[in-house]
Design a protein around this motif. Structure first.
Motif, short mmCIF file in Angstrom:
data_model
loop_
_atom_site.label_atom_id
_atom_site.label_comp_id
_atom_site.label_asym_id
_atom_site.label_seq_id
_atom_site.Cartn_x
_atom_site.Cartn_y
_atom_site.Cartn_z
N LYS A 1 -4.60 -1.04 -6.84
CA LYS A 1 -5.54 -0.71 -5.76
C LYS A 1 -4.81 -0.23 -4.49
O LYS A 1 -5.45 0.31 -3.59
N GLY A 2 -3.51 -0.45 -4.46
CA GLY A 2 -2.73 0.01 -3.30
C GLY A 2 -2.22 1.43 -3.45
O GLY A 2 -1.54 1.93 -2.55
N ILE A 3 -2.58 2.09 -4.57
CA ILE A 3 -2.18 3.49 -4.78
C ILE A 3 -3.41 4.37 -4.57
O ILE A 3 -4.44 4.17 -5.23
N PRO A 4 -3.36 5.34 -3.67
CA PRO A 4 -4.52 6.23 -3.45
C PRO A 4 -4.95 6.92 -4.73
O PRO A 4 -4.12 7.22 -5.60
N LYS A 5 -6.23 7.18 -4.86
CA LYS A 5 -6.77 7.84 -6.05
C LYS A 5 -6.16 9.23 -6.22
O LYS A 5 -6.10 10.00 -5.27
N GLU A 6 -5.74 9.49 -7.46
CA GLU A 6 -5.10 10.77 -7.80
C GLU A 6 -3.99 11.12 -6.81
O GLU A 6 -3.86 12.25 -6.34
N ALA A 7 -3.19 10.14 -6.48
CA ALA A 7 -2.15 10.29 -5.45
C ALA A 7 -1.11 11.33 -5.81
O ALA A 7 -0.55 11.99 -4.92
N PHE A 8 -0.84 11.55 -7.11
CA PHE A 8 0.26 12.42 -7.51
C PHE A 8 -0.21 13.71 -8.19
O PHE A 8 0.62 14.51 -8.62
N LYS A 9 -1.50 13.89 -8.29
CA LYS A 9 -2.08 15.01 -9.06
C LYS A 9 -1.59 16.37 -8.59
O LYS A 9 -1.23 17.24 -9.39
N ASP A 10 -1.59 16.60 -7.29
CA ASP A 10 -1.29 17.92 -6.73
C ASP A 10 0.20 18.12 -6.39
O ASP A 10 0.56 19.14 -5.80
N MET A 11 1.02 17.17 -6.75
CA MET A 11 2.46 17.32 -6.49
C MET A 11 3.09 18.10 -7.65
O MET A 11 3.70 17.53 -8.56
N THR A 12 2.95 19.40 -7.62
CA THR A 12 3.36 20.25 -8.74
C THR A 12 4.86 20.35 -8.92
O THR A 12 5.33 20.88 -9.93
N GLY A 13 5.61 19.83 -7.97
CA GLY A 13 7.08 19.83 -8.10
C GLY A 13 7.66 18.44 -8.29
O GLY A 13 8.90 18.29 -8.28
N GLN B 1 0.84 -1.19 0.00
CA GLN B 1 0.00 0.00 0.00
C GLN B 1 0.88 1.24 0.00
O GLN B 1 1.68 1.45 0.92
N MET B 2 0.75 2.07 -1.04
CA MET B 2 1.50 3.33 -1.08
C MET B 2 1.00 4.29 -0.02
O MET B 2 -0.22 4.47 0.13
N PRO B 3 1.89 4.92 0.73
CA PRO B 3 1.46 5.88 1.75
C PRO B 3 0.99 7.19 1.12
O PRO B 3 1.38 7.52 -0.01
N VAL B 4 0.14 7.92 1.83
CA VAL B 4 -0.26 9.27 1.41
C VAL B 4 0.93 10.20 1.67
O VAL B 4 1.51 10.18 2.76
N LEU B 5 1.26 11.00 0.67
CA LEU B 5 2.46 11.84 0.77
C LEU B 5 2.10 13.31 0.60
O LEU B 5 1.11 13.65 -0.07
N PRO B 6 2.91 14.20 1.18
CA PRO B 6 2.65 15.65 1.04
C PRO B 6 2.88 16.14 -0.38
O PRO B 6 3.57 15.49 -1.18
N GLU B 7 2.35 17.29 -0.72
CA GLU B 7 2.44 17.84 -2.07
C GLU B 7 3.83 18.38 -2.40
O GLU B 7 4.09 18.77 -3.54
#
Length: 325
Positions: A229-241, A208-214
């Motif tokens: 299924k172990g990756i949160p939905k839209e997990a990387f969308k808001d990581m603008t960097g 399970q991928m952990p939730v990470l800060p932006e």
């Protein structure tokens, strides 16, 4: 009468010889002394008038005159004045400053104490803001000093990441837990890290991928057991960097979209990706959209056939690496 005359003649000759040679005079005197005709005192008085060139026959011992070394005295030291005594009392020894405590520790000179009863910076190596705990057979994350910026605990036996492991670590920028035995990460274990940019959790047993800060710029979770299924939905969308996303050697069956425009490198080799949509990387509603940053896409080792979706790559500077047949 004749004897007297002879003696007078001899005496005159002796006097002439003495006048010519002082040594002879002394010898003549001695000879006369042997005859018993001269008084010893007279001979000595006569010899004192002459200066012998050879000097005395017996040398007198020379006496050296010097000064004796003064005896060693232990002079009493003058007592310090009252003002000096007060200054010495005021100069107390400097006490070392304690390193601020980290998560789960009480705070000691060499960092907070670990479960093994020794400070973290004695068990590990602390250089500036970096803490190196590689290959120490650790079974958990040790408590860290609060000023830690980079934490390395590679090649250990850590099995779980708790939320308290990195609590209040406001300066932490990089965490590297490569090659442990991590199978569980508590929810939001990394969300309390406002400066976190790089997370490396490769070569573990994570599903399970952990939730990470932006604030993330690099994520490496390769060589794990992560499924889609172990990756949160839209997990990387808001990581603008976000620049680098590595998910190689997992069980992912689709590309985790949407991906930020900042992404440069996407590695998904040896997963289970079987298909791709035309809008995975490009915008079907904007044909002028160009994704110049994403130059490195690796899909080799997947069952997907890249030639079936040619419209998915028109906005990319390069075609992904993978099977085209």
């Amino acid at each position: 009468m004749m004897k007297t005359l002879v003696r007078l003649v001899v005496g005159l000759l002796v006097l002439e010889a003495v006048a010519a040679n002082p040594r002879f005079s002394r010898q003549a005197d001695l000879d006369s002394y042997d005859d018993g005709n001269y008084d010893v005192d007279d001979v000595n008085s006569e010899n004192q008038e002459y200066d012998y060139e050879d000097g005395p026959t017996i040398e007198d011992p020379e006496i050296e005159i010097g000064t004796l070394a003064p005896p060693d005295y232990n002079y009493p030291m003058p007592e310090a004045s009252l003002e000096e005594q007060e200054e010495e009392e005021e100069e107390l020894p400097i006490k070392p400053q304690l390193i601020p405590q980290g998560s789960g520790g009480s705070g000691v000179l060499m960092g907070p104490d670990t479960q093994k009863g020794m400070p973290t910076c004695l068990l590990c190596t602390c250089l500036g803001g970096s803490v190196y705990c590689d290959d120490l057979k650790l079974d958990s994350v040790p408590p860290l000093p609060k000023d830690t910026t980079h934490f390395y605990a590679r090649y250990n036996r850590i099995t779980k990441i708790n939320k308290s492991d990195f609590a209040s670590m406001n300066k932490l920028k990089r965490i590297d837990l490569t090659a442990n035995a991590i199978s569980s990460i508590e929810s939001r274990a990394f969300m309390g890290l406002p400066e976190l940019e790089e997370l490396v959790i490769r070569e573990n047993h994570i599903s399970q991928m952990p939730v990470l800060p932006e604030t993330m710029t690099l994520i490496d979770a390769s060589h794990n057991n992560i499924e889609s299924k172990g990756i949160p939905k839209e997990a990387f969308k808001d990581m603008t960097g976000l620049l680098y996303l590595y998910l190689t050697d997992n069980e992912i069956d689709y590309i985790p979209v949407p991906l930020p425009d900042s992404l440069r490198s996407l590695h998904l080799q040896r997963n289970n990706i079987q298909s791709m949509h035309e809008d995975t990387f490009c915008n079907l509603h904007d044909f002028n959209y160009i994704r110049n940053a994403l130059e490195d896409i690796r899909l080799d080792g997947n069952p997907v056939n890249l030639s079936r979706t040619p419209q998915a790559y028109v906005c990319l500077p390069r075609i992904p690496v993978g099977d085209l047949i």
